[in-house]
Motif scaffolding. Structure first.
Motif, mmCIF file in Angstrom:
data_model
loop_
_atom_site.group_PDB
_atom_site.id
_atom_site.type_symbol
_atom_site.label_atom_id
_atom_site.label_comp_id
_atom_site.label_asym_id
_atom_site.label_seq_id
_atom_site.Cartn_x
_atom_site.Cartn_y
_atom_site.Cartn_z
ATOM 1 N N THR A 138 0.847 -1.189 0.000
ATOM 2 C CA THR A 138 0.000 0.000 0.000
ATOM 3 C C THR A 138 0.877 1.232 0.000
ATOM 4 O O THR A 138 1.863 1.294 0.724
ATOM 5 C CB THR A 138 -0.915 0.024 1.254
ATOM 6 N N VAL A 139 0.517 2.221 -0.819
ATOM 7 C CA VAL A 139 1.265 3.469 -0.827
ATOM 8 C C VAL A 139 0.289 4.633 -0.966
ATOM 9 O O VAL A 139 -0.717 4.546 -1.668
ATOM 10 C CB VAL A 139 2.302 3.500 -1.978
ATOM 11 N N SER A 140 0.582 5.722 -0.251
ATOM 12 C CA SER A 140 -0.225 6.940 -0.313
ATOM 13 C C SER A 140 0.620 8.053 -0.918
ATOM 14 O O SER A 140 1.686 8.379 -0.412
ATOM 15 C CB SER A 140 -0.703 7.344 1.082
ATOM 16 N N PHE A 159 7.954 2.431 -9.092
ATOM 17 C CA PHE A 159 7.328 1.294 -8.419
ATOM 18 C C PHE A 159 7.532 -0.009 -9.193
ATOM 19 O O PHE A 159 6.852 -0.992 -8.934
ATOM 20 C CB PHE A 159 5.830 1.543 -8.251
ATOM 21 N N LEU A 196 1.999 -4.964 -4.728
ATOM 22 C CA LEU A 196 1.278 -3.697 -4.560
ATOM 23 C C LEU A 196 -0.204 -3.881 -4.875
ATOM 24 O O LEU A 196 -0.579 -4.223 -5.994
ATOM 25 C CB LEU A 196 1.890 -2.639 -5.475
ATOM 26 N N SER A 245 -2.836 -1.572 -3.227
ATOM 27 C CA SER A 245 -3.621 -0.351 -3.045
ATOM 28 C C SER A 245 -2.746 0.876 -3.245
ATOM 29 O O SER A 245 -1.739 1.041 -2.560
ATOM 30 C CB SER A 245 -4.240 -0.310 -1.641
ATOM 31 N N VAL A 246 -3.147 1.738 -4.192
ATOM 32 C CA VAL A 246 -2.447 2.996 -4.443
ATOM 33 C C VAL A 246 -3.428 4.124 -4.165
ATOM 34 O O VAL A 246 -4.447 4.256 -4.846
ATOM 35 C CB VAL A 246 -1.945 3.083 -5.898
ATOM 36 N N SER A 259 -3.984 7.902 -4.342
ATOM 37 C CA SER A 259 -3.457 9.134 -4.935
ATOM 38 C C SER A 259 -4.362 10.301 -4.551
ATOM 39 O O SER A 259 -5.556 10.304 -4.861
ATOM 40 C CB SER A 259 -3.391 9.025 -6.457
ATOM 41 N N PHE A 302 5.540 1.939 -13.275
ATOM 42 C CA PHE A 302 5.115 0.710 -12.604
ATOM 43 C C PHE A 302 5.687 -0.536 -13.268
ATOM 44 O O PHE A 302 5.775 -1.585 -12.643
ATOM 45 C CB PHE A 302 3.587 0.619 -12.587
ATOM 46 N N LEU A 317 -6.630 1.593 -7.611
ATOM 47 C CA LEU A 317 -6.172 2.968 -7.518
ATOM 48 C C LEU A 317 -7.299 3.800 -6.916
ATOM 49 O O LEU A 317 -8.388 3.905 -7.487
ATOM 50 C CB LEU A 317 -5.810 3.506 -8.907
ATOM 51 N N TRP A 361 -2.098 6.749 -15.755
ATOM 52 C CA TRP A 361 -3.015 6.329 -14.702
ATOM 53 C C TRP A 361 -4.069 5.380 -15.263
ATOM 54 O O TRP A 361 -4.625 4.548 -14.534
ATOM 55 C CB TRP A 361 -3.689 7.541 -14.067
#
Length: 268
Positions: A130-132, A145, A151, A153-154, A156, A169, A187, A203
């Motif tokens: 997970t990244v914020s 990434f 991975l 959950s992203v 943004s 990515f 996302l 995206w």
């Protein structure tokens, strides 16, 4: 257009170029600071005059710029928005090249508001799940990434998504293709911004794009306005925490949330 950091080593300094802006990093200005979770990270001074820094040991010439020096807590990592160095407060502006490459300690990383750029391979081949990404990020380097096959959950918070290189990515390294499966991750984007993300390269690679609840509506009246700013100010003055007031999702209620609400109102 696309932007990235490049650097040239000369004597004891490093010249960085970002969006046609150059700045020099003094290779002696490397320091360590703790995170909210208790881990210790390396930071490199970008500008002593402007009191800005980057996450990671950018003084190394071997491309191994690991940010973590002492990992006390595995799992979640909240990169601090500001850190103390020689009695001054420095704002964190960049995640350096390769800063968390190969990381196996943290599966959830929160990047703070104020960071504007994620360097090449910043999280390359890590166990990130997970990244914020804060609203202040303006561009990505290459393969940021790439190789993060876990991975899922992203998040943004960027309200005006920018075009970036598809190699962020997925990319090639050592003659091997590291293809990311965009059907396995979700996302999460700001309320009302799903269609914009779906039509923005790259995206639009994500199969699953979902809108987050309306951020900044602290008083739950279904709108974001000055009254929400007043509400957050009251919480800060009383040293209180309210989840809806944690607009940028960093686990704190502070001035960064006030700035976030302002940007939401202005749609910036």
């Amino acid at each position: 257009g696309l932007a990235w950091l490049s650097f040239v080593f000369a004597d004891n300094d490093v010249d960085y170029y970002f969006d046609d802006i150059s700045f020099q990093v003094d290779m002696g200005n490397l320091f360590r600071a703790s995170t909210a979770e208790g881990s210790e990270l390396y930071f490199t001074v970008i500008s002593a005059d402007q009191k800005t820094c980057a996450v990671g040991n950018l003084t190394r010439t071997d491309g191994i710029n690991a940010a973590y020096s002492d990992v006390s807590v595995n799992g979640k990592l909240t990169i601090p928005a500001t850190v103390q160095y020689l009695g001054d407060t420095y704002a964190v502006r960049f995640v350096g090249e390769g800063a968390f490459a190969g990381n196996t300690y943290f599966d959830n990383i929160i990047i703070p508001r104020g960071v504007t750029y994620l360097g090449n391979s910043a999280f390359w081949h890590s166990t990130l799940q997970t990244v914020s990404i804060p609203s202040t990020v303006k561009s990505f380097g290459l393969q940021v990434f790439s190789g993060n096959y876990q991975l899922q959950s992203v998040y943004s918070y960027i309200r005006k998504p920018f075009v970036f290189n598809e190699a962020v990515f997925s990319g090639n390294f050592n003659n091997q293709t590291h293809q990311y499966d965009f059907t396995t991750a979700t996302l999460y984007v700001p309320a009302g911004k799903k269609s914009v993300y779906e039509s923005t390269v790259a995206w639009d690679q994500f199969t699953n794009i979902e809108e987050m609840p309306l951020a900044g509506d602290v008083n739950n009246d279904d709108t974001v306005n000055v009254s929400d700013i007043v509400e957050v100010i009251t919480l800060i003055q009383n040293a209180s925490y309210q989840e809806s007031a944690d607009v940028n999702g960093d686990g704190l209620v502070n001035a960064d949330d006030l700035n976030e609400i302002r940007d939401i109102i202005l749609d910036e």
